[in-house]
Design a protein around this motif. Structure first.
Motif, mmCIF file in Angstrom:
data_model
loop_
_atom_site.group_PDB
_atom_site.id
_atom_site.type_symbol
_atom_site.label_atom_id
_atom_site.label_comp_id
_atom_site.label_asym_id
_atom_site.label_seq_id
_atom_site.Cartn_x
_atom_site.Cartn_y
_atom_site.Cartn_z
ATOM 1 N N VAL A 171 0.844 -1.209 0.000
ATOM 2 C CA VAL A 171 0.000 0.000 0.000
ATOM 3 C C VAL A 171 0.870 1.247 0.000
ATOM 4 N N ALA A 172 1.927 1.237 0.826
ATOM 5 C CA ALA A 172 2.824 2.398 0.895
ATOM 6 C C ALA A 172 3.534 2.618 -0.436
ATOM 7 N N ALA A 173 3.946 1.526 -1.081
ATOM 8 C CA ALA A 173 4.631 1.642 -2.366
ATOM 9 C C ALA A 173 3.696 2.199 -3.429
ATOM 10 N N MET A 174 2.463 1.741 -3.410
ATOM 11 C CA MET A 174 1.494 2.230 -4.396
ATOM 12 C C MET A 174 1.193 3.705 -4.157
ATOM 13 N N ALA A 175 1.075 4.098 -2.892
ATOM 14 C CA ALA A 175 0.793 5.498 -2.561
ATOM 15 C C ALA A 175 1.929 6.404 -3.001
ATOM 16 N N ALA A 182 -4.138 7.261 -4.444
ATOM 17 C CA ALA A 182 -4.173 6.811 -3.058
ATOM 18 C C ALA A 182 -4.947 7.780 -2.185
ATOM 19 N N GLU A 183 -4.736 9.077 -2.416
ATOM 20 C CA GLU A 183 -5.446 10.086 -1.631
ATOM 21 C C GLU A 183 -6.953 9.960 -1.816
ATOM 22 N N LEU A 184 -7.365 9.785 -3.084
ATOM 23 C CA LEU A 184 -8.794 9.678 -3.378
ATOM 24 C C LEU A 184 -9.372 8.378 -2.825
ATOM 25 N N ALA A 185 -8.620 7.298 -2.945
ATOM 26 C CA ALA A 185 -9.116 5.985 -2.520
ATOM 27 C C ALA A 185 -9.306 5.906 -1.018
ATOM 28 N N THR A 186 -8.529 6.669 -0.268
ATOM 29 C CA THR A 186 -8.626 6.609 1.195
ATOM 30 C C THR A 186 -9.457 7.748 1.768
#
Length: 245
Positions: A171-175, A182-186
């Motif tokens: 998750v961190a690598a994708m963000a 990532a910002e939108l997804a979370t």
């Protein structure tokens, strides 16, 4: 109750009865399970009896679409164009959500059925009586697309099966690689039942997009917008005043 069911099965066969039974069967078992033989069994008749009322399965499907679309609420008399169009579309959405197979069947038709044409005619008429030019109405209908009948493409697609959840490191690598995604997804608590996107409220998202479009149409109407002044669509393409597409 048994006697009522038997009486219904013995009632004279008619096109309306055939279509209502087909809609109910598709609602119960899914459109894939619908066949002339299965429908005849449901009605307590031989399959050949159905062909007096529908020529074939394609005509049956057309009739089923018209039965669903024909039940869409009409706008209240005297409503302004915005309220009338919005109400009509949201009623269409309720009707199609009540019959989950209907959107797929509508998309499968080679052309609009009579009830769909009548529905589209009424929506176009609401724009025209609301002060929209033919030109702007044409483009508004294009912009609405399938939303004019209450559905969007993703709404009726089967959501993907949930896969294994990625670990914190992934998750961190994708963000780090896709920070805005990532910002939108979370940004919202996720709900796996939504088909627009996990965490999305389907109805809210549909109405949000619908309202954005309708408000934009009103702004263009007030500006007296026409397509004659639009820029060319590609290199070497001339702008043709009055061109519709």
């Amino acid at each position: 109750m048994v006697q009522q069911a038997e009486a219904a099965r013995r009632a004279p066969l008619s096109r309306d009865r055939v279509l209502r039974a087909a809609v109910a069967l598709a609602d119960e078992t899914g459109i894939e399970a619908l066949s002339m033989r299965r429908l005849a069994q449901e009605l307590g008749v031989v399959p050949m009896a159905l062909y007096k009322h529908v020529a074939n399965k394609e005509e049956l499907l057309d009739g089923m679409v018209d039965a669903v679309v024909g039940a869409i609420d009409r706008p209240a008399p005297g409503a302004d164009w915005h309220g009338a169009v919005r109400g009509r579309i949201l009623s269409a959405r309720r009707a199609l959500l009540g019959h989950p197979w209907a959107a797929r069947v509508i998309r499968s038709r080679s052309g609009p059925t009579p009830a769909v044409l009548a529905y589209l005619d009424s929506v176009i008429g609401m724009f025209r009586t609301g002060g929209f030019s033919v030109d702007l109405t044409h483009h508004a209908m294009h912009a609405l697309g399938s939303r004019v009948l209450g559905f969007t493409q993703e709404l009726f697609d089967d959501p993907p099966a949930p896969g294994p959840q990625p670990g914190a490191e992934a998750v961190a690598a994708m963000a780090a690689r896709y920070p805005h995604v990532a910002e939108l997804a979370t940004a919202a608590a996720h709900d796996g039942d939504s088909v627009v996107g996990r965490g999305c409220d389907d109805q809210f998202e549909f109405e949000f997009a619908l309202d954005v479009l309708l408000d934009g149409f009103e702004r263009l109407r007030r500006q007296g917008w026409t397509s004659a002044g639009r820029p060319p669509s590609g290199p070497g393409t001339a702008t043709v005043p009055g061109a519709s597409c």
